[in-house]
Motif scaffolding. Structure first.
Motif, PDB file in Angstrom:
ATOM      1  N   ASP A   9       0.839  -1.241   0.028  1.00 23.35           N
ATOM      2  CA  ASP A   9      -0.239   0.009   0.035  1.00 23.35           C
ATOM      3  C   ASP A   9       0.860   1.260  -0.051  1.00 23.35           C
ATOM      4  N   LEU A  10       2.132   1.254   0.740  1.00 19.07           N
ATOM      5  CA  LEU A  10       2.791   2.479   0.653  1.00 19.07           C
ATOM      6  C   LEU A  10       3.538   2.543  -0.511  1.00 19.07           C
ATOM      7  N   VAL A  11       3.924   1.473  -1.419  1.00 20.44           N
ATOM      8  CA  VAL A  11       4.596   1.692  -2.474  1.00 20.44           C
ATOM      9  C   VAL A  11       3.499   2.438  -3.448  1.00 20.44           C
ATOM     10  N   TYR A  12       2.362   1.873  -3.439  1.00 21.89           N
ATOM     11  CA  TYR A  12       1.431   2.202  -4.279  1.00 21.89           C
ATOM     12  C   TYR A  12       0.919   3.677  -4.264  1.00 21.89           C
ATOM     13  N   SER A  15       3.704   5.888  -5.324  1.00 23.34           N
ATOM     14  CA  SER A  15       3.811   5.678  -6.886  1.00 23.34           C
ATOM     15  C   SER A  15       2.903   6.962  -7.562  1.00 23.34           C
ATOM     16  N   ARG A  16       1.811   7.330  -6.882  1.00 21.71           N
ATOM     17  CA  ARG A  16       0.914   8.180  -7.547  1.00 21.71           C
ATOM     18  C   ARG A  16       1.485   9.457  -7.372  1.00 21.71           C
ATOM     19  N   LEU A  17       2.598   9.783  -6.696  1.00 16.72           N
ATOM     20  CA  LEU A  17       3.232  11.168  -6.568  1.00 16.72           C
ATOM     21  C   LEU A  17       3.778  11.512  -7.959  1.00 16.72           C
ATOM     22  N   PRO A  18       3.674  12.792  -8.559  1.00 12.17           N
ATOM     23  CA  PRO A  18       4.323  13.063  -9.798  1.00 12.17           C
ATOM     24  C   PRO A  18       5.817  12.780  -9.916  1.00 12.17           C
ATOM     25  N   GLY A  19       6.206  12.513 -10.773  1.00 12.08           N
ATOM     26  CA  GLY A  19       7.464  11.922 -10.951  1.00 12.08           C
ATOM     27  C   GLY A  19       8.106  10.738 -10.272  1.00 12.08           C
ATOM     28  N   ILE A  20       7.194  10.141  -9.426  1.00 10.59           N
ATOM     29  CA  ILE A  20       7.698   9.138  -8.808  1.00 10.59           C
ATOM     30  C   ILE A  20       7.085   7.711  -9.505  1.00 10.59           C
ATOM     31  N   GLY A  21       8.080   7.124  -9.975  1.00 10.71           N
ATOM     32  CA  GLY A  21       7.749   5.635 -10.500  1.00 10.71           C
ATOM     33  C   GLY A  21       7.525   4.568  -9.498  1.00 10.71           C
ATOM     34  N   GLU A  22       7.353   3.299 -10.083  1.00  7.89           N
ATOM     35  CA  GLU A  22       7.236   2.301  -8.827  1.00  7.89           C
ATOM     36  C   GLU A  22       8.536   1.856  -8.351  1.00  7.89           C
ATOM     37  N   LYS A  23       9.709   1.970  -9.102  1.00  5.39           N
ATOM     38  CA  LYS A  23      11.066   1.727  -8.579  1.00  5.39           C
ATOM     39  C   LYS A  23      11.377   2.648  -7.584  1.00  5.39           C
ATOM     40  N   ARG A  26       9.208   2.187  -4.288  1.00  8.35           N
ATOM     41  CA  ARG A  26       9.829   1.063  -3.576  1.00  8.35           C
ATOM     42  C   ARG A  26      11.151   1.277  -2.750  1.00  8.35           C
ATOM     43  N   ARG A  27      11.825   2.123  -3.576  1.00  2.25           N
ATOM     44  CA  ARG A  27      13.239   2.434  -2.541  1.00  2.25           C
ATOM     45  C   ARG A  27      12.815   3.458  -1.756  1.00  2.25           C
ATOM     46  N   LEU A  28      11.814   4.501  -1.812  1.00  3.34           N
ATOM     47  CA  LEU A  28      11.452   5.279  -0.525  1.00  3.34           C
ATOM     48  C   LEU A  28      10.773   4.720   0.438  1.00  3.34           C
ATOM     49  N   SER A  29      10.052   3.590  -0.107  1.00  2.94           N
ATOM     50  CA  SER A  29       9.407   2.664   0.965  1.00  2.94           C
ATOM     51  C   SER A  29      10.176   2.162   2.061  1.00  2.94           C
ATOM     52  N   TYR A  30      11.029   1.427   1.395  1.00  5.39           N
ATOM     53  CA  TYR A  30      12.044   0.718   2.241  1.00  5.39           C
ATOM     54  C   TYR A  30      12.754   1.615   2.987  1.00  5.39           C
ATOM     55  N   TYR A  31      13.368   2.976   2.377  1.00  5.35           N
ATOM     56  CA  TYR A  31      13.989   4.050   3.379  1.00  5.35           C
ATOM     57  C   TYR A  31      13.070   4.099   4.461  1.00  5.35           C
ATOM     58  N   ILE A  32      11.717   4.499   4.352  1.00  7.66           N
ATOM     59  CA  ILE A  32      11.000   4.988   5.261  1.00  7.66           C
ATOM     60  C   ILE A  32      10.839   3.753   6.566  1.00  7.66           C
ATOM     61  N   LEU A  33      10.922   2.533   5.951  1.00  5.03           N
ATOM     62  CA  LEU A  33      10.748   1.409   7.089  1.00  5.03           C
ATOM     63  C   LEU A  33      12.016   1.273   7.692  1.00  5.03           C
ATOM     64  N   ASP A  34      13.136   1.739   7.468  1.00  2.00           N
ATOM     65  CA  ASP A  34      14.231   1.672   7.894  1.00  2.00           C
ATOM     66  C   ASP A  34      14.514   2.926   8.961  1.00  2.00           C
TER      67      ASP A  34
END
Length: 211
Positions: A9-12, A15-23, A26-34
């Protein structure tokens, strides 16, 4: 990622933000979890607070936490100059040039005829009302140098052709197809210094032909 639904859900959502693709999402999501839970909560709170407490300036329509905004209420700004931009982010781009000391008017969009976005859908009416009340001598059209930005600038220039104001357009230094947000302060300052008289480019004047 059905077995990791919260992360999916976080990745999704990212990814809806402008200029943010799925990759990137996903990288931002893992950063947040860390991150520590306290840091994540601060981020979430900052997003919610910005959404709840940010409003439109009653004069220029820029985003602000109090109205009138800091620029509109500043006694040091040149009130004879009014710079018209498409979005609030463009105000910050212009301010980074440290060359412009006038006021702003934010349209919150541009004209896109084929998508049904008409002049009535952006803040042109408010611009005309300001020009009737304020002692503006020059209107600087700083819409983005794109097809839609140029269409919007030409439309406004035509509307203002009978107003007792000089109409100019930022030009030199900003390439066609660009976006103000991504240019450095030197490029924007150069564009301001080389702005051109825009009344001569309005559709009505073009139809008249040479005199």
């Amino acid at each position: 990622m059905s077995d990791r639904k919260p992360l999916g859900d976080l990745v999704y959502e990212l990814s809806r933000l402008p200029g943010i693709g799925e990759k990137t999402a996903r990288r931002l999501s893992y950063y947040i979890l860390d991150q520590e839970i306290g840091d994540v909560e601060k981020l979430a709170q900052a997003i919610v607070r910005a959404k709840k407490e940010t409003k439109l300036c009653e004069i220029c329509l820029d985003y602000t936490d109090k109205s009138p905004c800091q620029i509109c209420s500043s006694p040091s700004r040149d009130r004879s100059l009014l710079c018209v931009v498409e979005e609030p982010k463009d105000v910050q781009a212009m301010e980074r040039s440290h060359r412009y000391r006038g006021l702003y008017h934010v349209l919150h969009g541009h004209i896109v005829p084929h998508r049904g976005i008409t002049p009535g859908d952006i803040r042109i009416r408010e611009l005309l009302e300001r020009l009737k009340k304020e002692e503006v001598e020059e209107v600087i059209l700083a819409t983005n140098p794109t097809t839609n930005g140029e269409t919007t600038a030409l439309y406004i220039a035509d509307l203002l052709k009978d107003y007792p104001v000089q109409i100019s357009r930022i030009a030199y230094g900003i390439p066609l197809g660009g976006d103000l947000e991504y240019y450095d302060e030197i490029t924007i300052a150069t564009a301001l210094d080389h702005r051109v008289d825009y009344k001569k480019k309005s559709p009505s004047n073009e139809k008249e032909g040479p005199k």
